[in-house]
Scaffold this active site. Structure first.
Site, PDB file in Angstrom:
ATOM      1  N   GLN A 112       0.890  -1.120   0.045  1.00 51.78           N
ATOM      2  CA  GLN A 112       0.078   0.006   0.073  1.00 51.78           C
ATOM      3  C   GLN A 112       0.933   1.293   0.001  1.00 51.78           C
ATOM      4  O   GLN A 112       0.481   2.386  -0.266  1.00 51.78           O
ATOM      5  CB  GLN A 112      -1.347   0.081   1.158  1.00 51.78           C
ATOM      6  CG  GLN A 112      -2.237  -1.151   1.132  1.00 51.78           C
ATOM      7  CD  GLN A 112      -3.083  -0.880   0.117  1.00 51.78           C
ATOM      8  OE1 GLN A 112      -3.337   0.370  -0.380  1.00 51.78           O
ATOM      9  NE2 GLN A 112      -3.763  -1.857  -0.397  1.00 51.78           N
TER      10      GLN A 112
ATOM     11  N   SER B 280       3.208  -5.260  -5.169  1.00 55.26           N
ATOM     12  CA  SER B 280       2.303  -5.437  -6.004  1.00 55.26           C
ATOM     13  C   SER B 280       2.162  -4.641  -6.979  1.00 55.26           C
ATOM     14  O   SER B 280       1.964  -3.357  -6.952  1.00 55.26           O
ATOM     15  CB  SER B 280       0.832  -6.029  -5.538  1.00 55.26           C
ATOM     16  OG  SER B 280       0.123  -6.101  -6.270  1.00 55.26           O
TER      17      SER B 280
ATOM     18  N   HIS C   4      -0.390  -4.265  -9.572  1.00 50.47           N
ATOM     19  CA  HIS C   4      -1.782  -3.657  -9.608  1.00 50.47           C
ATOM     20  C   HIS C   4      -2.009  -2.517  -8.798  1.00 50.47           C
ATOM     21  O   HIS C   4      -3.041  -1.741  -9.073  1.00 50.47           O
ATOM     22  CB  HIS C   4      -2.724  -4.744  -9.920  1.00 50.47           C
ATOM     23  CG  HIS C   4      -3.252  -5.460  -8.509  1.00 50.47           C
ATOM     24  ND1 HIS C   4      -4.456  -4.925  -7.804  1.00 50.47           N
ATOM     25  CD2 HIS C   4      -2.655  -6.326  -7.770  1.00 50.47           C
ATOM     26  CE1 HIS C   4      -4.426  -5.576  -6.776  1.00 50.47           C
ATOM     27  NE2 HIS C   4      -3.308  -6.535  -6.864  1.00 50.47           N
TER      28      HIS C   4
ATOM     29  N   CYS D 108      -9.695  -8.598  -0.468  1.00 48.38           N
ATOM     30  CA  CYS D 108      -9.513  -9.955  -0.492  1.00 48.38           C
ATOM     31  C   CYS D 108     -10.169 -10.850   0.471  1.00 48.38           C
ATOM     32  O   CYS D 108     -10.462 -12.047   0.279  1.00 48.38           O
ATOM     33  CB  CYS D 108      -7.812 -10.241   0.130  1.00 48.38           C
ATOM     34  SG  CYS D 108      -6.868  -9.624  -0.794  1.00 48.38           S
TER      35      CYS D 108
END
Length: 401
Positions: free
Chosen positions: A198, A218, A220, A347
């Protein structure tokens, strides 16, 4: 909703729309080049197309390493942050236990510390390690979502081998003092991993200055493709590979690399880093605008107390509780109005269980089930925020009437 042109996206913490820089960078690898040469060839082959792909892969690795304050040989491409989290915890724990002769017949020993507000990719990896014999302890946060350095000092032991605490929380945005936490881990010879998913693009990152041994990312979350991520593994950090096969990524993560995805990741990373300072100021203004508005609403409770212009929280995340109305209901009602928001981590959005993050912070199960998260990003405008704030009291009134 009939007109997608009116759609307002406020769930950047779940995923970011594909940015133009990533799209442009990946285009050559989606089709054949001149003469039919496949630019997205296997980067481990010796012929020309493979060498072209290999150079592209290594260029992406160098760019990401530069942006993160790391060396290129410390960047391992993965399928995402979940794999990076799993690999970091399990790979370091196994390797260090074996180095200390704490592994016999598949049973391990050693002390591991993780925060109770980690992503499930970390928590479930820790649970697996516990079943293998490791003793795992969980650090609880303060009511406002922070991991106290003194709490780690009280918990750490001489036999602690690994500590994992995220940089920034995906639900409330609390930013943790990773540099100080890493120093405490190192004081007893333990290694330190952080999930920085994040934080990328929202705050300045320099992994070597932070002093961490491993970090997860990550693609994306910053506008590149899903299915691509990276594990930073500091040089000489013990590591037992979890993905076995052809020995790619310097034998640390086998599997044919996603050249197209890595290239897009590098482009998105470069763009996010270059815009980070200006975007943080802009997003912080929008964040504070939402918190200021909900502070005057009797029907809404801010989940955490954030002072205007606070740097202790990510600039793009707002979390609130609307007592008596469950998150799923709120999300679906906003969706019917063309506004995408979240009840928490994407998630676990299919679960009816209250957020483990909010519960760890001391929030009741009933209130945790009524949480709403707004997360903003590069394309979020003042008008988007205004539309949400205008819709919020209407949604609450409609639900309660």
């Amino acid at each position: 909703m009939s007109d997608t042109a009116d759609f307002i996206y406020l769930d950047y913490a779940a995923t970011s729309p594909l940015c133009e820089e990533a799209l442009s960078a990946m285009q050559p690898y989606l089709r054949s080049g001149m003469g039919g040469m496949p630019l997205n060839a296997n980067a481990n082959t010796l012929y020309t197309a493979g060498r072209v792909a290999y150079r592209a892969l290594e260029d992406a690795r160098r760019q990401i390493a530069k942006d993160l304050g790391a060396r290129p040989d410390e960047i391992i491409f993965t399928s995402g942050a979940t794999e990076a989290d799993n690999a970091a915890l399990i790979g370091i724990a196994h390797a260090e236990a074996e180095r200390r002769n704490h592994a016999q017949a598949g049973v391990f020993s050693g002390h591991i510390i993780v925060s109770a507000i980690e992503h499930d990719a970390v928590l479930q990896a820790a649970d697996k390690l516990s079943k293998l014999g490791f003793q795992v302890e969980y650090l609880k946060p303060t009511r406002n979502g922070f991991i106290d350095v003194h709490a780690l000092q009280r918990t750490i032991r001489e036999n602690t081998i690994l500590v994992s605490v995220q940089v920034a929380n995906s639900e409330v945005g609390a930013i943790q003092p990773v540099r100080e936490l890493a120093a405490i881990a190192h004081s007893v010879g333990a290694f330190f991993h952080t999930d920085a998913t994040q934080a990328l693009g929202k705050q300045m990152i320099n992994l070597h200055e932070w002093g961490v041994d491993a970090a997860s990312f990550s693609a994306h979350k910053i506008g590149a493709m899903k299915g691509v991520g990276a594990l930073y593994l500091k040089a000489r950090t013990p590591f037992a590979p979890q993905a076995l096969g052809g020995g790619q990524e310097n034998k640390r993560r086998s599997g044919t690399q996603n050249v197209c995805g890595a290239t897009a990741f590098a482009a998105a990373c470069k763009a996010a880093i270059s815009m980070q300072a200006a975007e943080s100021v802009r997003l912080m203004h929008l964040r504070d605008k939402v918190y200021s508005a909900i502070a005057s609403m009797d029907t809404v409770i801010p989940t955490v107390q954030i002072k205007p212009a606070s740097l202790d929280y990510l600039p793009n995340i707002v979390n609130m509780i609307i007592p008596g109305i469950e998150s799923e209901t709120l999300v679906l009602r906003f969706d019917s109005l063309g506004i995408a928001v979240s009840g928490g981590s994407a998630c676990s959005s299919q679960s009816l269980e209250p957020s483990h993050v909010l519960r760890a912070m001391g929030i009741s199960s009933d209130d945790a089930r009524c949480a709403l998260r707004v997360s903003m990003g590069r394309t979020t405008t003042e008008n988007d925020v205004e539309a949400f704030l205008q819709a919020l009291p209407k949604v609450i009134h409609w639900m309660r009437s």
